[in-house]
Design an enzyme around this catalytic site. Sequence first.
Site, short mmCIF file in Angstrom:
data_model
loop_
_atom_site.label_atom_id
_atom_site.label_comp_id
_atom_site.label_asym_id
_atom_site.label_seq_id
_atom_site.Cartn_x
_atom_site.Cartn_y
_atom_site.Cartn_z
N THR A 26 10.40 -41.38 -3.21
CA THR A 26 8.95 -41.40 -3.02
C THR A 26 8.32 -42.35 -4.02
OG1 THR A 26 8.91 -39.11 -2.21
CG2 THR A 26 6.86 -39.97 -3.13
N SER A 86 5.85 -46.21 -4.72
CA SER A 86 5.56 -47.56 -4.23
C SER A 86 6.82 -48.41 -4.05
CB SER A 86 4.59 -48.27 -5.17
OG SER A 86 5.11 -48.32 -6.49
N GLY A 110 12.44 -44.41 -7.07
CA GLY A 110 11.81 -45.13 -8.16
C GLY A 110 11.79 -44.29 -9.42
N GLY A 141 5.13 -39.15 -11.14
CA GLY A 141 3.78 -39.70 -11.10
C GLY A 141 3.11 -39.54 -9.75
N GLU A 187 12.29 -34.46 -5.41
CA GLU A 187 13.08 -35.61 -5.86
C GLU A 187 14.28 -35.15 -6.68
OE1 GLU A 187 9.72 -39.16 -6.18
OE2 GLU A 187 10.02 -37.82 -7.86
#
Length: 233
Positions: free
Chosen positions: A29, A31, A85, A99, A106
């Site tokens: 998950t 950007s 990420g 974040g 995750e």
Amino acid sequence: MTDLEPLKRDAAARAVALVQDGMVLGLGTGSTAKHFVALLAERVRGGLKVVGVPTSEATRAQAQAEGVPLATLDDEPVLDLTVDGADELDDRLRLIKGGGGALLREKIVAAASRRMIVIADGSKRVATLGRFPLPIEAIPFGLEATRRAVAAALQGQGLPADLRLRTAANGTPFVTDGGHVILDAHLSRIEAPEALAQALVAIPGVVEHGLFLGLATGAILATADGLVELGQV
């Protein structure tokens, strides 16, 4: 200011090249992970056979929209590879994640994976974790008691008890996919992540924290000078 999106896409493209036919993948998950899912979908449309397990409802929606076959951890409890990420990582592949608010799922997915590769732009690499606020996911019930216990645990580690309840854009408390809230701990430097992790998980009311220790096996960092790989990619 440097446009980081092309760098993130470069890291994602390197990770997609690691995917082999027949793999069961954890889909991260955020950007940079979003680029990975998009590029993975291109390979799926080209004939690649994989199954993905998403770490958030946002990733699930993107993967479904782009045609990536999905499963759950109940269907596929052991994953070949997770690509995700990170908000921060050090040279020992210790991470801060969460974040985006998906840290619980995750971490469950990462722990079920044979390999976890982190993809990020080079700005996420730090000498010492802590510049990025540490997310601590908590049950709403008894939140003030939990907050006090977390503050005491932080102080016991010689860290500031600067805890802030994460809010959504409309000012209400941010709620995770699991129905929990997040306390962001502004710590500046975490000299002993393992000790802090143990102290936090011992607190009733804390569901999970954003320290990912011993989970990442490799990292692909995109910098202005090219890709940098850490660990085993």
